[in-house]
Every structure is written in C-alpha cells, then in structure tokens.
Design a protein around this motif. Structure first.
Motif, PDB file in Angstrom:
ATOM      1  N   PHE A  61      -6.709  51.381 -15.309  1.00 52.14           N
ATOM      2  CA  PHE A  61      -6.240  51.869 -16.718  1.00 52.14           C
ATOM      3  C   PHE A  61      -5.211  50.877 -17.413  1.00 52.14           C
ATOM      4  CE2 PHE A  61      -8.738  55.616 -15.824  1.00 52.14           C
ATOM      5  CZ  PHE A  61      -9.092  55.896 -17.086  1.00 52.14           C
ATOM      6  N   MET A 117      -1.348  62.066 -27.488  1.00 55.01           N
ATOM      7  CA  MET A 117      -1.114  63.175 -26.609  1.00 55.01           C
ATOM      8  C   MET A 117      -1.814  64.710 -27.112  1.00 55.01           C
ATOM      9  SD  MET A 117      -0.089  62.158 -23.891  1.00 55.01           S
ATOM     10  CE  MET A 117       0.127  63.627 -22.864  1.00 55.01           C
ATOM     11  N   ALA A 161      -8.923  75.672 -20.230  1.00 51.20           N
ATOM     12  CA  ALA A 161      -8.474  76.945 -19.746  1.00 51.20           C
ATOM     13  C   ALA A 161      -9.560  77.774 -20.695  1.00 51.20           C
ATOM     14  CB  ALA A 161      -6.932  77.167 -20.341  1.00 51.20           C
ATOM     15  N   VAL A 182       0.896  66.807 -19.111  1.00 56.93           N
ATOM     16  CA  VAL A 182       0.786  66.547 -20.653  1.00 56.93           C
ATOM     17  C   VAL A 182       2.136  66.610 -21.217  1.00 56.93           C
ATOM     18  CG1 VAL A 182      -0.111  67.502 -22.723  1.00 56.93           C
ATOM     19  CG2 VAL A 182      -1.419  67.530 -20.954  1.00 56.93           C
ATOM     20  N   ILE A 185      -1.775  54.016 -22.455  1.00 55.34           N
ATOM     21  CA  ILE A 185      -1.249  54.997 -21.614  1.00 55.34           C
ATOM     22  C   ILE A 185       0.334  54.880 -21.410  1.00 55.34           C
ATOM     23  CG2 ILE A 185      -1.497  56.431 -19.800  1.00 55.34           C
ATOM     24  CD1 ILE A 185      -4.453  55.562 -19.451  1.00 55.34           C
ATOM     25  N   VAL A 219      -5.013  65.125 -25.729  1.00 49.75           N
ATOM     26  CA  VAL A 219      -4.871  65.498 -24.314  1.00 49.75           C
ATOM     27  C   VAL A 219      -4.531  67.023 -24.134  1.00 49.75           C
ATOM     28  CG1 VAL A 219      -3.895  64.967 -22.054  1.00 49.75           C
ATOM     29  CG2 VAL A 219      -4.285  63.280 -23.687  1.00 49.75           C
ATOM     30  N   LEU A 220      -3.675  67.457 -24.920  1.00 50.42           N
ATOM     31  CA  LEU A 220      -3.200  68.826 -24.780  1.00 50.42           C
ATOM     32  C   LEU A 220      -4.485  69.780 -25.086  1.00 50.42           C
ATOM     33  CD1 LEU A 220      -1.006  70.953 -24.580  1.00 50.42           C
ATOM     34  CD2 LEU A 220      -0.521  70.902 -26.978  1.00 50.42           C
ATOM     35  N   PHE A 239      -4.143  74.772 -14.002  1.00 48.94           N
ATOM     36  CA  PHE A 239      -3.861  74.998 -15.535  1.00 48.94           C
ATOM     37  C   PHE A 239      -2.402  74.429 -15.772  1.00 48.94           C
ATOM     38  CE2 PHE A 239      -2.731  77.255 -19.434  1.00 48.94           C
ATOM     39  CZ  PHE A 239      -3.412  76.365 -20.289  1.00 48.94           C
ATOM     40  N   ILE A 279      -8.284  63.353 -17.952  1.00 50.70           N
ATOM     41  CA  ILE A 279      -6.933  63.463 -18.957  1.00 50.70           C
ATOM     42  C   ILE A 279      -6.576  61.970 -19.511  1.00 50.70           C
ATOM     43  CG2 ILE A 279      -4.356  63.776 -18.756  1.00 50.70           C
ATOM     44  CD1 ILE A 279      -5.915  66.364 -18.409  1.00 50.70           C
ATOM     45  N   LEU A 280      -6.711  60.992 -18.590  1.00 57.36           N
ATOM     46  CA  LEU A 280      -6.413  59.648 -19.095  1.00 57.36           C
ATOM     47  C   LEU A 280      -7.351  59.068 -20.275  1.00 57.36           C
ATOM     48  CD1 LEU A 280      -4.916  57.991 -15.535  1.00 57.36           C
ATOM     49  CD2 LEU A 280      -3.850  59.107 -17.511  1.00 57.36           C
ATOM     50  N   GLY A 281      -8.597  59.605 -19.686  1.00 57.42           N
ATOM     51  CA  GLY A 281      -9.816  58.992 -20.378  1.00 57.42           C
ATOM     52  C   GLY A 281      -9.689  59.755 -21.972  1.00 57.42           C
ATOM     53  N   TYR A 293      -6.780  60.400 -23.351  1.00 62.39           N
ATOM     54  CA  TYR A 293      -5.684  59.868 -24.216  1.00 62.39           C
ATOM     55  C   TYR A 293      -6.092  58.423 -24.568  1.00 62.39           C
ATOM     56  CZ  TYR A 293      -1.283  57.688 -25.156  1.00 62.39           C
ATOM     57  OH  TYR A 293      -0.248  57.196 -25.849  1.00 62.39           O
ATOM     58  N   THR A 294      -6.967  57.849 -23.816  1.00 64.14           N
ATOM     59  CA  THR A 294      -7.399  56.485 -24.506  1.00 64.14           C
ATOM     60  C   THR A 294      -8.348  56.546 -25.891  1.00 64.14           C
ATOM     61  OG1 THR A 294      -9.350  56.327 -23.205  1.00 64.14           O
ATOM     62  CG2 THR A 294      -7.261  55.384 -22.262  1.00 64.14           C
ATOM     63  N   ASN A 317      -5.335  57.418 -28.571  1.00 58.43           N
ATOM     64  CA  ASN A 317      -3.854  57.214 -27.973  1.00 58.43           C
ATOM     65  C   ASN A 317      -3.116  58.468 -28.463  1.00 58.43           C
ATOM     66  OD1 ASN A 317      -4.340  54.981 -26.727  1.00 58.43           O
ATOM     67  ND2 ASN A 317      -3.518  53.721 -28.531  1.00 58.43           N
ATOM     68  N   ALA A 340      -9.894  65.052 -12.618  1.00 59.18           N
ATOM     69  CA  ALA A 340      -8.901  65.739 -13.686  1.00 59.18           C
ATOM     70  C   ALA A 340      -8.307  64.523 -14.068  1.00 59.18           C
ATOM     71  CB  ALA A 340      -7.956  66.505 -12.894  1.00 59.18           C
ATOM     72  N   LEU A 341      -7.721  63.556 -13.326  1.00 62.54           N
ATOM     73  CA  LEU A 341      -6.975  62.253 -13.927  1.00 62.54           C
ATOM     74  C   LEU A 341      -8.016  61.710 -14.903  1.00 62.54           C
ATOM     75  CD1 LEU A 341      -4.506  61.158 -11.156  1.00 62.54           C
ATOM     76  CD2 LEU A 341      -4.037  62.206 -13.235  1.00 62.54           C
ATOM     77  N   VAL A 395      -6.688  70.072 -22.232  1.00 59.00           N
ATOM     78  CA  VAL A 395      -6.195  71.169 -21.377  1.00 59.00           C
ATOM     79  C   VAL A 395      -6.552  72.512 -21.551  1.00 59.00           C
ATOM     80  CG1 VAL A 395      -4.276  71.769 -19.897  1.00 59.00           C
ATOM     81  CG2 VAL A 395      -4.737  69.299 -20.311  1.00 59.00           C
ATOM     82  N   LEU A 396      -6.146  72.701 -22.965  1.00 58.11           N
ATOM     83  CA  LEU A 396      -6.382  74.022 -23.406  1.00 58.11           C
ATOM     84  C   LEU A 396      -7.656  74.521 -23.717  1.00 58.11           C
ATOM     85  CD1 LEU A 396      -3.453  74.002 -26.538  1.00 58.11           C
ATOM     86  CD2 LEU A 396      -3.389  74.839 -24.081  1.00 58.11           C
ATOM     87  N   PHE A 433      -5.434  54.057 -10.220  1.00 51.58           N
ATOM     88  CA  PHE A 433      -5.522  54.301 -11.864  1.00 51.58           C
ATOM     89  C   PHE A 433      -4.801  53.411 -12.461  1.00 51.58           C
ATOM     90  CE2 PHE A 433      -7.440  58.370 -10.770  1.00 51.58           C
ATOM     91  CZ  PHE A 433      -8.434  58.676 -11.945  1.00 51.58           C
TER      92      PHE A 433
END
Lengths: 222, 505
Positions: free
Chosen positions: A210, B410, B421, A164, A218, B413-414, A157, B400-402, B404-405, B408, B396-397, B417-418, A206
């Motif tokens: 991407f 962040m 958790a 991020v 990105i 993305v945050l 995490f 995350i990258l998905g 974002y796209t 666009n 994971a990548l 992740v939250l 990647f």
C-alpha cells in the motif's frame, strides 16, 4: 426447547475450540520452521496429518444425512427474546423515522415533499416490525443464538474500532500490528511465536503493497 | 449482420492487453479470495471494490466480472475438497463432489466443474448476446411510473425469494430504502437524517455499506465460527476428467446450461436456485438415482454448469433494465454507478463499447477460468491449509485499508466497521443483508421515479393503473406480496383438516 439446548451447544463449542487450539499449536512448529527456513514447501508433518484426517474419520454421508448433520451442527435459532428485541428496534427505527419525516414536510401527492418518501418507508417498517413481533412471538427458525464464542465477534469489532481511532493519530503500522497479534493470539489461539512472526510479516507486506508499491495516502509512521 | 458489428467491436475492447490483464487479475484474485472459507462472491466483490477505483470503467467492470467468476469457482473448490460450500450456490456440489474427493477423484470433480462452468457460462453469454438488446429495446419506452413499478417488484422478489423470514427480509429491504434517503434531497435540497453531520450531507456511499455488511460482517461472524478448520487433501491429481466421465456428464452439462440460463434471469433466482434445480433434474432423470450422493459425476456437472449459466444470465436484468437480480448484481450495479455508468435500456445504444466489452469479457473470463483453474488447483489447495486465525486479520486489513483508499476518508472506514457490526447482528437476528443492499442501490432510482410519476400524474395515484405495463407489473407485485400469506393460510386449513380426519378416525 431452545433454552434446554443451549448448555449442550456451549459445551460442544468449547470442546471443539480447545481441540482446535491443541491441533493448531501442534501444527505451528512445523509451519514456522518452514517459513523461517525460507522454503516454499509446506511442512511435511502437517501434510501427513491432514491427509490422514481427510482419509480417516469423516464418513460418507447421503445428502439427507449431510443436511441433518449441518442442521445439528448449526447453532440454534435466535428464539423469541431475540425476535422481540429485533422487532422493537425496528419499530423504534420506523417511529423515529416517521417523526423526523413529518418535520421535513410531507407535502401532498401532487407536490411530494422531502419527507413524503421517508415517511412511507418508515410506516412500512413500523407495520412490518409489528407484524414480525406477533408472527415471530414464539421464535422462528431464523437467526442464531449468541454463544460464548460470540465474544470473539465483539472483541473483533472493538479492536477494529480501536484501529479506526488510532490510525489517523499514529499511522496504520502499530495499530495493524496490534490487531493482527490480538486476532491471532487471543481470538485465533495461535502460539506467541507464530502470532508475533505472522503479524510482523503481514504488516510488512501491507506496508510494501500500500505505501511503497501503490503509494496510497494511508496514514503511516515511516 | 449489422447487428453483429458492435458485438465484434466489443471483442476489440476485450482483447486490449490491459483489459486482458485485468480480466486475468480479477479471475485469479476472485478465486483466491473465493477459496477462503466463509467469503462468498458477494463478500469477495465487496471487499475488492476499492481495487477498481481509478481504472477505466470498461476495465473496472471487466475485472469485477472476472472476480465474480473466480469467486464462484473458488466456492466449488471448497465444496469439493472440504465439504464446506463457499456460497449457497455450491451447496449441492458438496453431495457428490466431496464423495468423489474421498474416493481420490477430487481432480475429476474439479475438472468437470470447471468444464461445466465454462460451457454453461458460454451458452449463457450467447443467450445474453441475443436476448439483451431485445429486452433493452422493449424497455426503452419505460417512463417513471414503469420504473417505479419495476424497482418495487425487483426489491419485493429478492426479499421474498431469499431464505428465512420473509417479513424480516422485507424489513431489511425497507431499511435499505431508508438509508438511501440520508443526505440532501435532490429536489428540494433539504437535509434528511444527517443529524447535522457534514459527512452525511452528500448521503451514504454505497461502497462502505457493501464492504461493511458483506465483508466485515462475514469476517466478524467467522471469528465466532472458526471451529470449521480446514483440512484439505494433500494432493489433487488427474484434474483432467476421463473420457468416460465427460461422456457421462455431457447431458447434465447441456441441461444445466439451459436451466441455469432461464432461472438466472428471474429476480431473486440466480445461481442458488438453479444449482438446486439442476441437481434435482439430474437425479430424477438418472436411470439409477441411488448413485447420487455416492459420487455421481453428473451430480457435480449439472449444478456447477447451471450456477455459472445463471450467474451470467443474471447480468441481463442488470444491464438491460437497470434492475439487479440478486445481492451480487446489486454490488456490481453499485460499482457501475461509481464509474459513472447507469445500467439501463439506453446502455446498449448509448455506450455500445462498454456494453459489448463487458459481455465479451465474460467469454474471455470463462476461458481464463478454465485455463487457470486446472493447473492452479494445487495452489488453491495450499491456500486452504493456511489457518483461519491467520487469514482473518489479513482480510480485515485488506478491507479497512482498501476502504480508506477510496476517498482517503477515515469516516468511510468507520462506516465500514459500523456496517460490519450491523451485518453481523443482522445475521444473528435472522435478517438478510442482501435485500438491504439491493434496496439501498435502487432507493434513489425508486424515489426519484415515484416523485416524477406523481408529478406527471398530477398526484393521481390511480394513474399508475391506467398504464398497461405499470398495471401488469403492479398486479404481479400484489400477487407476489400476497401469495405467501395465502399459501400459509391454505396450509393451515389443510393441516387442520388432516388433524380433524386423524382425530375422527
């Protein structure tokens, strides 16, 4: 009972982990050799080892035995303290939500306000959480106790949060490389060589997909 | 025959080369990710949601349905080869499937599962084709009070049928409803629970929540549970089952199709319950039930047919009532909303091309699955050999990258992740993420319909009871809500009575 069980579970888990690490390290050389050779063939030695694994020790189990084995393998339920903590968090969410909902205005049944619906939901959360506090006071069968291996999830995490945080600053390449390397080397027990090689390959892939292929926005360095 | 016209036009949509390609892509990607241990269909679809952005709605849904089928079959592969059920609905497949694999008949088990899935899926699609328009036309008269009651019942059923603590599942559902209220109130314009954060003013988006809870949550959880290392058999030969095996399992496939279809329509039911029921039925009907658990082909054929039939028929409540029957359908519902399509009774009449396109794509998806699964099994076995330690950062990548796209952003993305958790902690503390996501998706629908009903009924809550459909739904609601309590009270009394009897004697 669950407390008495914990030390055993911990040992088991750690043993299993060390076993796996040695097993993995043994397999790595064959595999990396393969990759660097540019061949698509999967390493012969690994094949044999896994084939014998498969044919060998695992006994045939009846569904009942299998279910019992799964139950024995799965971690113990989270227990009374976790129930108390979870219920209190839920009560806090419910009460906090109700206070904010009152601030939004409750309206009347004929003219519901912005806060009416949130208030009802938060009231339900509070009541249910209080019920759970009582019903689950001895700990139920649900949930899973934290084990020393739960650290892995925490590190995972934190490293994602790091990604991020860094991505908009220095682009995704370096943080992604670090993430791959940390997860493989420290969370996954890969060798230095394998972790480095695979991290570079993954980030390159990647980047190719991407940035070069899909042309997404990105944040990236290059 | 007029009724058949839109159905046939739907085939035109599906046979468009682009749609076919995306269907194929969906099935293959779904199988690939579904094979990875720990990621079931819900997680797979959640992680891959960004792929569908920027594509036409019909194409996007066709692709998602393909991913769904593929992931479902991917779970079967791990059950048979590794004794690791990829998802709850293939748990029973392990019993006989793994034993068959041990006897060197992994190919037979996978082949039968693929054929059974194909037949079960096809039967369910035919059922869906006939039943869906009927349900939809019935539901066309529903007003806000009916929708309120229906949404409440749907959420309650999903929460109470899920395993584990019922109260915790209901709390999770309520939190989902609460999360849905974040953002600007659609009637008064007041900002709710945004804490002055501009990013929250438009409300929480469905995609980051689903990607976080199902995707990242599972990934974090798997980091901890890595000890389940994969050791797949080297070769899977003879994927095409023998004539004798086919004959043995034909009855199981037939029964599984029908059973799965009906259980799949029920909210909260779906693939898991129907696969278990099918296994029980086959064992009960068998002349020599002791073969089960020792490599009976029917023990694979029945459940695998049933879970695919159920997975297909669970599209009925979604497409005709706009009420998802389980967590996976909730994600597909969210994906439809993002595409600007609101599933509901008006979908068949207002957007027949989309409706029938999606339904018919399921035929194609099933055929592609059958064609792909048999020759590609060898490839999937290879993927199983890639170690979890290397797959984890890749998934994971992708997530995350998905994420974002999509916009666009962040901030999205945050959020992923939250919520990851949160998903991990929910799992640890025994809360199901399924009811949360489902309730979140239905939250806005529920609130707007409740507020509209109150306006219609002039604030008179008893008005709900005067509308027949609403009243029936609410009675079922109360019944479902109270039955666990009544049952546990009865059990306690019985328990006490038996205890007294044993003490007396």
């Amino acid at each position: 009972m669950s407390i008495a069980m914990e030390p055993k579970r911990t040992n088991d888990a750690e043993n299993r982990m060390t076993d796996e690490v040695t097993e993995v390290t043994e397999a790595v050389d064959a595999n990396t050799a393969d990759r660097t050779g540019g061949s698509h063939r999967i390493g012969g030695t690994e094949d044999n080892r896994q084939y014998t694994d498969f044919e060998g020790p695992a006994p045939i189990l009846t569904p009942e035995e299998l279910a019992a084995e799964w139950a024995a393998e799965s971690p113990p339920p989270s227990g009374p303290i976790a129930n108390l903590a979870a219920s209190l968090v839920a009560v806090a969410v419910g009460v906090g939500g109700m206070v904010l909902a009152v601030g939004l205005g409750l309206g009347s049944p004929a003219q519901p306000g912005s806060g009416t619906w949130p208030f009802i939901i938060c009231l339900i959360i509070t009541v249910l959480a209080l019920a759970q506090l009582v019903v689950g006071r001895r700990g139920g069968l649900d949930g899973e106790k934290f084990s020393p291996l739960s650290r892995m999830a925490l590190f995972g995490f934190l490293s994602l949060l790091g990604l991020v945080w860094l991505m908009p600053v220095i682009g995704f390449e370096v943080p992604a490389l670090l993430l791959c390397f940390i997860w493989m080397k420290f969370l996954g027990g890969e060798t230095w060589r394998a972790a480095t090689l695979y991290s570079v390959l993954i980030v390159a892939a990647f980047y190719a997909i991407f940035i070069l292929g899909l042309g997404t926005n990105i944040p990236h360095l290059l | 025959m007029e009724f058949l016209n839109p159905v046939i036009n739907g085939f035109g949509v599906v046979l468009d080369p682009q749609n076919l390609l995306y269907c194929l892509l969906g099935v293959v990607i779904g199988m690939l990710i579904g094979v990875l241990p720990g990621l079931g269909p819900a997680a797979t679809i959640a992680i891959l949601l960004p792929l569908t952005y920027g594509i036409e709605p019909v194409t996007a849904i066709i692709m998602l349905a393909g991913i769904f089928y593929g992931a479902q079959y991917g779970g079967t592969i791990t059950s048979v080869l590794l004794r690791l059920p990829g998802e709850a609905s293939s748990v029973v497949t392990v019993f006989d499937g793994y034993v068959l694999a041990r006897q060197g008949k992994a190919g037979t088990a996978l082949g039968i599962a693929a054929i059974g899935s194909f037949i079960g899926g096809t039967v369910a699609i035919i059922g869906l084709t006939l039943l869906a328009p009927l349900v939809a036309s019935f539901a066309l008269d529903f007003g806000p009070p009916e929708y309120t009651a229906l949404a409440l019942l749907g959420i309650l059923l999903v929460a109470t049928i899920s395993g584990g603590s019922k109260i915790k599942a209901l709390i999770a559902a309520a939190v989902g409803l609460l999360l849905a209220t974040v953002g600007r109130d659609f009637i008064t314009g007041a900002e709710r629970y945004t804490f002055g954060n501009l990013n929250l003013a438009d409300g929480l988006d469905f995609v980051p929540i689903a990607m976080g809870l199902f995707g990242v949550g599972e990934i974090l959880y798997n980091l901890e549970e890595r000890h389940r290392a994969a050791s797949a058999p080297a070769k899977v030969a003879n994927v095409w089952p023998s004539r004798a095996d086919l004959r043995k399992s034909s009855g199981a496939i037939g029964r599984g199709s029908v059973l799965g279809f009906f259980l799949g329509i029920l909210p909260g039911g779906g693939a898991t319950i129907s696969s278990m029921a099918a296994y029980a039925v086959e064992k009960k009907r068998s002349k020599n039930p002791e073969r089960f658990g020792k490599g009976a082909v029917e023990g694979v054929a029945g459940p695998e047919t049933a879970n695919n039939a159920a997975a297909t028929s669970s599209f009925i409540p979604l497409l005709t009532l706009g009420i998802p029957a389980n967590a996976t359908m909730a994600i597909i519902f969210g994906a439809l909303l993002i595409q600007g399509v609101t599933p509901g009774p008006q979908l068949v009449s207002e957007d027949p091309e989309l409706f029938w396109g999606v339904v018919n794509s399921m035929y194609i998806g099933n055929i592609l699955l059958l064609i792909m699964s048999i020759p590609l099994v060898g490839l999937f076995v290879r993927i199983l050999r890639v170690r979890g330690a290397i797959l984890a950062p890749i998934t994971a990548l992708i997530t995350i990258l998905g994420a974002y796209t999509i916009r666009n952003s962040m901030f999205d993305v945050l959020l992923v992740v939250l919520f990851g958790a949160l998903g991990y902690l929910m799992k640890k503390f025994g809360f199901e993420p399924g009811p949360l996501v489902l309730a979140f998706v239905l939250g806005e629908l529920l609130e707007s319909n409740l507020r509209r009903s109150l306006l219609i009924l002039d604030g008179d809550v008893t008005g709900f009871a005067t509308r027949p459909i609403t009243a029936v739904l609410l009675v079922i609601f109360v019944f479902v809500a109270l039955s666990p309590m009544v049952q546990s009270a009865l059990n306690k009394r019985k328990h006490r009575a038996t205890a007294r009897v044993t003490a007396d004697s």
